[in-house]
Every structure is written in C-alpha cells, then in structure tokens.
Design an enzyme around this catalytic site. Structure first.
Site, short mmCIF file in Angstrom:
data_model
loop_
_atom_site.label_atom_id
_atom_site.label_comp_id
_atom_site.label_asym_id
_atom_site.label_seq_id
_atom_site.Cartn_x
_atom_site.Cartn_y
_atom_site.Cartn_z
N TRP A 101 43.66 54.67 35.67
CA TRP A 101 42.26 54.90 35.24
C TRP A 101 41.87 56.36 35.44
O TRP A 101 41.21 56.96 34.59
CB TRP A 101 41.32 53.95 35.96
CG TRP A 101 41.51 52.54 35.50
CD1 TRP A 101 41.92 51.48 36.24
CD2 TRP A 101 41.35 52.04 34.15
NE1 TRP A 101 42.02 50.36 35.46
CE2 TRP A 101 41.68 50.67 34.18
CE3 TRP A 101 40.97 52.62 32.94
CZ2 TRP A 101 41.62 49.86 33.03
CZ3 TRP A 101 40.91 51.83 31.80
CH2 TRP A 101 41.23 50.46 31.86
N ASP A 172 34.41 56.76 39.97
CA ASP A 172 34.48 55.54 39.17
C ASP A 172 34.62 54.39 40.16
O ASP A 172 35.63 54.29 40.86
CB ASP A 172 35.71 55.62 38.24
CG ASP A 172 35.96 54.33 37.46
OD1 ASP A 172 35.24 53.33 37.66
OD2 ASP A 172 36.90 54.33 36.63
N LYS A 196 33.81 43.91 36.27
CA LYS A 196 34.76 43.58 37.33
C LYS A 196 34.05 42.85 38.46
O LYS A 196 34.49 41.81 38.90
CB LYS A 196 35.42 44.86 37.89
CG LYS A 196 36.01 45.77 36.82
CD LYS A 196 37.37 45.31 36.32
CE LYS A 196 37.76 45.93 34.99
NZ LYS A 196 38.10 47.32 35.01
C1 LIG Z 1 38.47 48.34 34.01
C2 LIG Z 1 38.32 49.73 34.46
C3 LIG Z 1 37.95 50.75 33.60
C4 LIG Z 1 37.74 50.53 32.11
O1 LIG Z 1 36.57 49.83 31.88
P1 LIG Z 1 36.01 49.57 30.42
O2 LIG Z 1 34.64 49.08 30.69
O3 LIG Z 1 36.91 48.57 29.76
O4 LIG Z 1 36.00 50.86 29.68
C5 LIG Z 1 37.79 52.03 34.11
N1 LIG Z 1 37.97 52.28 35.41
C6 LIG Z 1 38.33 51.31 36.28
C7 LIG Z 1 38.54 51.64 37.72
C8 LIG Z 1 38.51 50.01 35.84
O5 LIG Z 1 38.89 49.06 36.71
#
Ligand SMILES: *Cc1c(COP(=O)(O)O)cnc(C)c1O
Length: 361
Positions: A101, A172, A196
């Site tokens: 990511w 993030d 998530k």
């Molecule tokens: C799932 C995830 C993403 C991507 O998320 P989207 O909403 O599908 O763009 C980005 N960063 C992390 C840490 C993730 O777990």
C-alpha cells in the site's frame, strides 16, 4: 440464521448489532417514511446523521479543534493522489515503505512531485518496520508518509517517526482505524478507507490539520480533490456517500459502548494474543512478521507444508471460518481480526488450527 466468522481483509465483518439496527430502519428511518438510501443529502435528517457521525468520531479520537474531518468518496486510493496534490508546497515528500500500500501511494505521488523513498523493509519482504529513529528525512520535505498498519504483510508502526520544522507526518490508517487510541496532534493528516474497520465500502475519512488546507493548490488539481472544496462545504460539495456515512455513524456509537478506543484496544490485544500465543508455540504454522512489529489487526501465517493450503481453507469453511486465504504477495493464510471480530471467532480459528495440526502432523 447462521453468521460465519468472516476474516476478510476488507470489506470486512461489521458489528451484528449495527447491521440489525440498520435493518430495522431500512424501510422507514425514524418516521421519515423512507430509507437513508433514499434521502436527500440536503435533508434535515441526513444533516443530523453526518453531524452526529463527525461529533462521535471527534469524541472517540479526541480530534483537536484545529483539524477538519472530511467524509469523501473514492476510497483510500483517491487519497494516494489527493494527498500530494494538496500537501506538496515545496514539492517534496519522503515515503517510508512497509508494504504494497505504501509502495502504491508512493508511486502515485511521484506523478506530482519530488518523492523519495526514505526507508523500506522490502529487503525482507516487508516482514518488519524500519527503525524510525534511524531514518533521515529531508529538511524541506512537505510531509513524511507511512502506512500505519500494513494490511497485506501484517505489520504496524508501534512508534512514529519524528518530524521537524514544517514537515508533517501523514498516515494511511485504513486497516487500523479506531482500533486503538491515537494522538492526532502528532499528524498533519490521517486518512483511511472505511471498509476495513468502520463501515461498508464507499468512503474515506480524512482528518487534516486546518492550516494544510490551502486554496493555492496547482491549477490542474480537480475541484473535487481539493480539500478546501470539501472542507468549506462540510463534506457536501457534491453528494456524499450517504448510506456509508450513516453506517459509520452507528459503528462510532457502537465503539463508544465498547468503552471507546481504550476499551476496543484492550479487546483487540486480547484477541490477537489468542492467535499469536498459539502461533508462537507451534512450527506447523509460521508467522513471518518480526515480533515487535506485529499488527493486531491483520495476522498472516503460513503453513509449513503449503501443499495443505487448499485443504486447510476447505476445512475452515466447513466450520464457518471464511476468507482466511492469504494475499498472494505473502501466501499462506491471513486472519483479519478487526474491531468487529469477536474473541469467540478468533478462538474458533485457533481451535480449528490446532485440530488441523494434530490431524496432519
Ligand atoms: C485496502 C487498503 C487500501 C486501498 O483502499 P481502497 O479504498 O480500496 O482504495 C489502502 N491502504 C490500505 C492500508 C489498505 O488496507
């Protein structure tokens, strides 16, 4: 009705009481005669939903007054671009890579500025977090970027890099959002997709320090990706992801009832310990991540004999354990044990793992 133990990395399991409450309000939201899905985002009812959601989130995380909370469309990926577009002023940013990511975010940011990899754990297939004190950050970097909890590789920053001068820290937190208390004031910007650990897919939450919200972003920046656009309009410049925000709001209230972030952290630690304690006693399964960098949200583990993978997954399904297959970059299995996963769920998984080990030793 049989609910399974869903270990999906995302979209992921949600608190059952939240789903039940949403179901009870599906056809008639509190006497409005309609579903929240059918409601104008300009209605009194929806304004109350988003205001309450924001207030509860601020309360849960202790978000300081000088930070804005934005509910945005486009998931985390859109922020991979929006962050450099909005935050690059001198034009430089340093990224610390702990997995896929961060790598993706870094590559995307590279389209908009002078982006440098300040540290990476790719040399050991992202099984650890680099020592944050040993990382050199450029003095004139606008921000330092981390992926706090690496969803695929199962690592977590347990200490954050220090920033100096005008450089801010950006994180993030998609896969560890609201899993433990966090000192928001240490960051310039915190963001994550909600699918998530918070709600259904469809929204990202961005928590950004007010002085970083600028009008003077480059001309090419799309109106909708400019934080100022949404900050000025209370996340309602255009139609927000209404139903997702409504469910997020319910999850915030559920979290408050769990004792807030301290309460949920304690539960999360206990749950993760059930799994890690077992993994540490066996060599039938291998936990690839360095102990001190382990995530309590995403737990990858590999069967020593990977020819047993299919059988492991099929047998798990028979006892109501689903979405346990690991990401292809790591292989093996991955148990995502977010806030809404019960301790019983993790215990059921460990019971199954023990039984499988006994039968295949
Ligand atoms: C799932 C995830 C993403 C991507 O998320 P989207 O909403 O599908 O763009 C980005 N960063 C992390 C840490 C993730 O777990």
């Amino acid at each position: 009705m049989a609910r399974v133990y869903n270990f999906s990395a995302g979209p992921a399991t949600l608190p059952e009481s939240v789903l039940a409450e949403a179901a009870s309000e599906m056809l008639d939201y509190r006497g409005s005669g309609m579903s929240v899905m059918e409601m104008s985002h300009r209605s009194k009812e929806f304004q109350q939903i988003i205001d309450e959601a924001e207030a509860d989130l601020r309360d849960l995380m202790g978000i300081p007054e000088n930070y804005k909370v934005l509910f945005l469309q486009g998931g985390a990926w859109t922020q991979f671009a929006a962050i450099p577009m909005n935050l690059l002023k001198k034009g430089k940013a340093d990224y610390i890579l702990t997995g896929s990511w961060g790598k993706k975010a870094c590559k995307e940011a590279g389209k908009y500025g002078d982006i440098r990899v300040a540290a990476s754990s790719e040399d050991k297939n992202f099984t650890y977090v680099p020592d944050v004190d040993a990382i050199e950050i450029r003095e004139d970097a606008d921000y330092v970027y981390i992926c706090d909890n690496e969803t695929i590789f199962g690592t977590k920053f347990h200490k954050y890099p220090e920033t100096k001068g005008d450089t801010v820290l950006v994180a993030d937190v998609s896969s560890c959002f609201l899993s433990e208390p966090m000192d928001v004031s240490k960051f310039g910007l915190i963001y994550g997709g909600v699918q998530k650990n918070i709600g259904p897919a469809g929204a990202a939450i961005v928590i950004v320090r007010e002085d970083l919200i600028r009008d003077d972003v480059p001309e090419f920046v799309p109106t909708i990706l400019k934080y100022k656009t949404q900050a000025d309009k209370g996340s309602m410049f255009n139609t927000p992801p209404c139903y997702t925000i409504y469910i997020c709001g319910k999850v915030f209230k559920w979290l408050k009832a769990q004792g807030g972030l301290e309460g949920i952290q304690k539960r999360n630690q206990e749950k993760a310990a059930v799994l890690y304690d077992y993994l540490d006693t066996t060599d039938f399964y291998i936990a690839p991540v360095r102990k001190e960098d382990r995530s309590i949200m995403n737990v990858p583990f590999i069967l020593k004999d990977d020819s047993l993978n299919e059988e492991f997954i099929a047998g798990a399904k028979e006892v109501g354990i689903v979405n346990i297959k690991g990401h292809r970059d790591v292989g093996g299995m991955r148990a995502s044990i977010y806030n809404a996963m019960s301790k019983e769920g993790v215990e059921a998984l460990v019971d199954y793992m023990k039984k499988f080990e006994t039968e295949h030793k």
